[in-house]
Write an enzyme that holds these catalytic residues in place. Structure first.
Site, PDB file in Angstrom:
ATOM      1  N   CYS A   3       0.816  -1.227   0.000  1.00 20.42           N
ATOM      2  CA  CYS A   3       0.000   0.000   0.000  1.00 20.42           C
ATOM      3  C   CYS A   3       0.844   1.269   0.000  1.00 20.42           C
ATOM      4  O   CYS A   3       0.369   2.337  -0.364  1.00 20.42           O
ATOM      5  CB  CYS A   3      -0.939   0.013   1.192  1.00 20.42           C
ATOM      6  SG  CYS A   3      -2.098  -1.348   1.165  1.00 20.42           S
TER       7      CYS A   3
ATOM      8  N   ASN B 169     -10.003  -0.022  -0.620  1.00 19.63           N
ATOM      9  CA  ASN B 169      -8.538   0.051  -0.518  1.00 19.63           C
ATOM     10  C   ASN B 169      -7.936  -0.520  -1.810  1.00 19.63           C
ATOM     11  O   ASN B 169      -7.985  -1.728  -2.033  1.00 19.63           O
ATOM     12  CB  ASN B 169      -8.087  -0.742   0.712  1.00 19.63           C
ATOM     13  CG  ASN B 169      -6.581  -0.703   0.920  1.00 19.63           C
ATOM     14  OD1 ASN B 169      -5.841  -0.260   0.053  1.00 19.63           O
ATOM     15  ND2 ASN B 169      -6.146  -1.180   2.069  1.00 19.63           N
TER      16      ASN B 169
ATOM     17  N   HIS C 191      -3.519   7.431   2.231  1.00 19.45           N
ATOM     18  CA  HIS C 191      -3.866   6.091   1.745  1.00 19.45           C
ATOM     19  C   HIS C 191      -5.287   5.783   2.197  1.00 19.45           C
ATOM     20  O   HIS C 191      -5.673   6.093   3.324  1.00 19.45           O
ATOM     21  CB  HIS C 191      -2.878   5.075   2.318  1.00 19.45           C
ATOM     22  CG  HIS C 191      -3.255   3.651   2.024  1.00 19.45           C
ATOM     23  ND1 HIS C 191      -3.633   3.249   0.761  1.00 19.45           N
ATOM     24  CD2 HIS C 191      -3.336   2.556   2.813  1.00 19.45           C
ATOM     25  CE1 HIS C 191      -3.918   1.949   0.800  1.00 19.45           C
ATOM     26  NE2 HIS C 191      -3.750   1.512   2.032  1.00 19.45           N
TER      27      HIS C 191
END
Ligand code: UT7
Length: 321
Positions: free
Chosen positions: A112, A278, A248
């Protein structure tokens, strides 16, 4: 000499999976997912749609927005955890699609945090004089490494790609990048199989993402709080100097915690998690592109991008847009 973002692009696959759709797949509810994560829907790639397919669309949009032509690009860095092939890299596949020949092209794998790492790499290439115009992409098809029977993880992730063009500039762009990792947390968030470890799972289609969610959550909140302090301190800035937070997009509660740390009103935080879930390395560039195209982030404003993910890895980029 600075590196500066001069164009952004994003792409989401057409297929949408809502929380209500997920209610038919695992024992979950729209209410649980919304309350615990802020996610309402996510985009999912078709079976034959690859990470490079998504990356290509995002890259074309970023190139167009930058006013550059593909042949001016002299570095390609792609952040991904879900490459089309074991090799060549997605960056090389993308180079071929863009009909560019000869420049350095490689992938960065920091899950990520991948896009933050990739911007850090490109910024250093540009500052060192090794590149003048970089294409930096975060692209993922997380849906292909998800266990669709595991309600702990399958409700969280989505597919997509975001891209930026970064150019050498005397005018400030990227002010600082801060990259970190601590491999001791490997097992809290991982796919426990690969080419040289438990390869049979890879071959049998059983290489799936596993996460100890509550532990990752706690670490993400405290670590992102620390990276905010580190970034401000390195630039001798105050919390109020930041115009936009581009975090994020893992969980709205993590985003809100970082915003609180910055004493920042949520109006100045870019949030796409509800519509996209996500998307791992794609989430920060997708959020950046959304805010730029909506006219929120204006030229000259100070933008803080940050991420936390598997590894653990974490990092930030502070830039003047
Ligand atoms: O991008 C990389 C970094 N990743 C992250 O930052 C993700 C970090 N973690 C999180 O966002 C959160 O921890 C989750 C959203 C994954 C989970 O939220 P939580 O508030 O930490 O829930 P929990 O894991 O503590 O689970 C609470 C309950 C459990 O039931 P019991 O044991 O209390 O009876 C779970 O089994 O919720 C249950 N649960 C679900 N229920 C309905 C877990 N997943 C689901 C689900 N639907 N999809």
């Amino acid at each position: 000499m600075y590196s500066r973002v001069i164009g952004t692009g994003g792409y989401l696959p057409e297929k949408i999976l809502t929380n209500h759709d997920l209610e038919h797949i695992v024992d979950t509810s729209d209410e649980w997912i919304t309350e615990r994560t802020g996610i309402k829907k996510r985009h999912i790639a078709e079976d034959d749609q690859t990470t490079c397919d998504l990356a290509e669309q995002a890259a074309l949009r970023a190139i167009e927005a930058s006013g550059k032509t593909a042949d001016q690009i002299d570095l390609i860095v792609v952040a991904t955890t879900t490459a089309d092939k074991i090799f060549p890299s997605v960056a090389c596949l993308l180079q071929q699609r863009l009909n560019i020949h000869g420049c350095a092209a490689f992938d960065v794998q920091a899950v990520c945090t991948g896009f933050i790492y990739a911007v850090g790499v490109a910024d250093n290439f540009i500052k060192a004089g090794s590149a003048k115009c970089a294409l930096v992409v975060g692209a993922e098809t997380m849906s292909k490494i998800i266990d669709w029977s595991d309600r702990n993880t399958c409700v969280l992730f989505g597919d997509g790609a975001g891209a930026v063009i970064m150019e050498a500039s005397e005018e400030p762009g990227v002010l600082s990048t801060h990259l970190h990792a601590d491999g001791q947390f490997e097992k809290l968030l991982h796919v426990p199989a690969g080419v040289s470890h438990e390869r049979h799972k890879l071959l049998d289609g059983e290489a799936h993402l596993q996460m100890r969610g509550a532990e990752v959550f706690k670490m993400a909140v405290t670590t992102l709080g620390r990276i905010v302090d580190e970034t401000l301190e390195a630039n001798n800035m105050k919390k109020t100097d930041i115009d936009w937070l581009v975090p994020h997009q893992a969980n709205i509660r993590i985003i809100q915690a970082t915003a609180r740390k910055l004493h920042m009103n949520m109006d100045h935080v870019v949030v796409t998690v509800a519509e996209q879930g996500n998307t791992s390395a794609a989430s920060v560039p997708l959020a950046l592109d959304t805010a730029v195209r909506e006219g929120k982030i204006q030229k000259g404003q100070t933008v803080l991008m940050e991420a936390f993910g598997g590894g653990f890895t974490w990092g930030s980029v502070l830039m003047k847009y």
